[in-house]
Design a protein around this motif. Sequence first.
Motif, PDB file in Angstrom:
ATOM      1  N   THR A 183      43.711  38.273  28.454  1.00 35.87           N
ATOM      2  CA  THR A 183      44.444  38.524  29.743  1.00 35.87           C
ATOM      3  C   THR A 183      43.921  37.959  30.709  1.00 35.87           C
ATOM      4  O   THR A 183      44.741  37.748  31.994  1.00 35.87           O
ATOM      5  N   GLU A 210      49.654  44.914  25.777  1.00 35.07           N
ATOM      6  CA  GLU A 210      50.902  44.224  25.825  1.00 35.07           C
ATOM      7  C   GLU A 210      51.075  42.730  25.489  1.00 35.07           C
ATOM      8  O   GLU A 210      51.974  42.775  24.853  1.00 35.07           O
ATOM      9  N   TYR A 267      48.219  42.234  33.008  1.00 32.46           N
ATOM     10  CA  TYR A 267      48.749  42.437  31.845  1.00 32.46           C
ATOM     11  C   TYR A 267      47.556  43.364  31.103  1.00 32.46           C
ATOM     12  O   TYR A 267      46.367  43.025  31.075  1.00 32.46           O
ATOM     13  N   LYS A 280      48.601  35.508  29.531  1.00 30.57           N
ATOM     14  CA  LYS A 280      49.722  35.771  30.613  1.00 30.57           C
ATOM     15  C   LYS A 280      51.028  34.880  30.673  1.00 30.57           C
ATOM     16  O   LYS A 280      51.966  35.401  30.765  1.00 30.57           O
TER      17      LYS A 280
END
Length: 218
Positions: free
Chosen positions: A177, A186, A182, A153
């Motif tokens: 993550t 991504e 998120y 993150k």
Amino acid sequence: MNYFYNIHRHNADLLSNEIAVVNNYPKDPIPQTGFFSCGIHPWYIEEQSLTSDLQAIELALKNPSCVALGECGLDNRVETELAKQQPIFEAQLELAKQYQMPVIVHCVGAYAEVLSAKKRLQFKQAVVFHGFSKNLALAQQLQNADCYVSFGKYLMTQEHLPAILKELNLQRIFLETDSSDYLISEVYAKAATALQLELIALQELIQNNFQTVFKQEK
């Protein structure tokens, strides 16, 4: 299919092409599917149940789906002082050493202490510092100590981290993550842009790292 390997997340709601290590606490039921880790987080130390928690971790480590001990570690910014955290962290390192398991480490303001424990206990299994958010010198110090650095993150939100990622030994990185909103896809997209790599090349690189550390094939 090319997979997104996520070495640390706090729920099992995975993408169809995501392979994750789901974080478990000692009192949690053992997941019925997928990979998981189990450990005592320094935020959630309960001295009255420490013996049973360590027993639960040992039981989890015997499960073939448990691929790491953690998250465990040291946090210098919580109420529980490091002097109380340290023996609990080291007891978990000893368990991981006994069962030849890697550890996923939560570390805040105590990197020297974690590395010192690793050296003193002659811990040879992989150590993965998750949720990295600090500077290049520290990241390189951790890698030079035969540890891995995982980005998640904070890579998405802190402007200095993509440049740091680009300078590291890519055979000693992971992506995650954690407890964020998120998607792992991504995080991979952000990392691929920072590294100037095609997404598929990054997926293959992290897959190789995953198989090296966690000894698991798809």
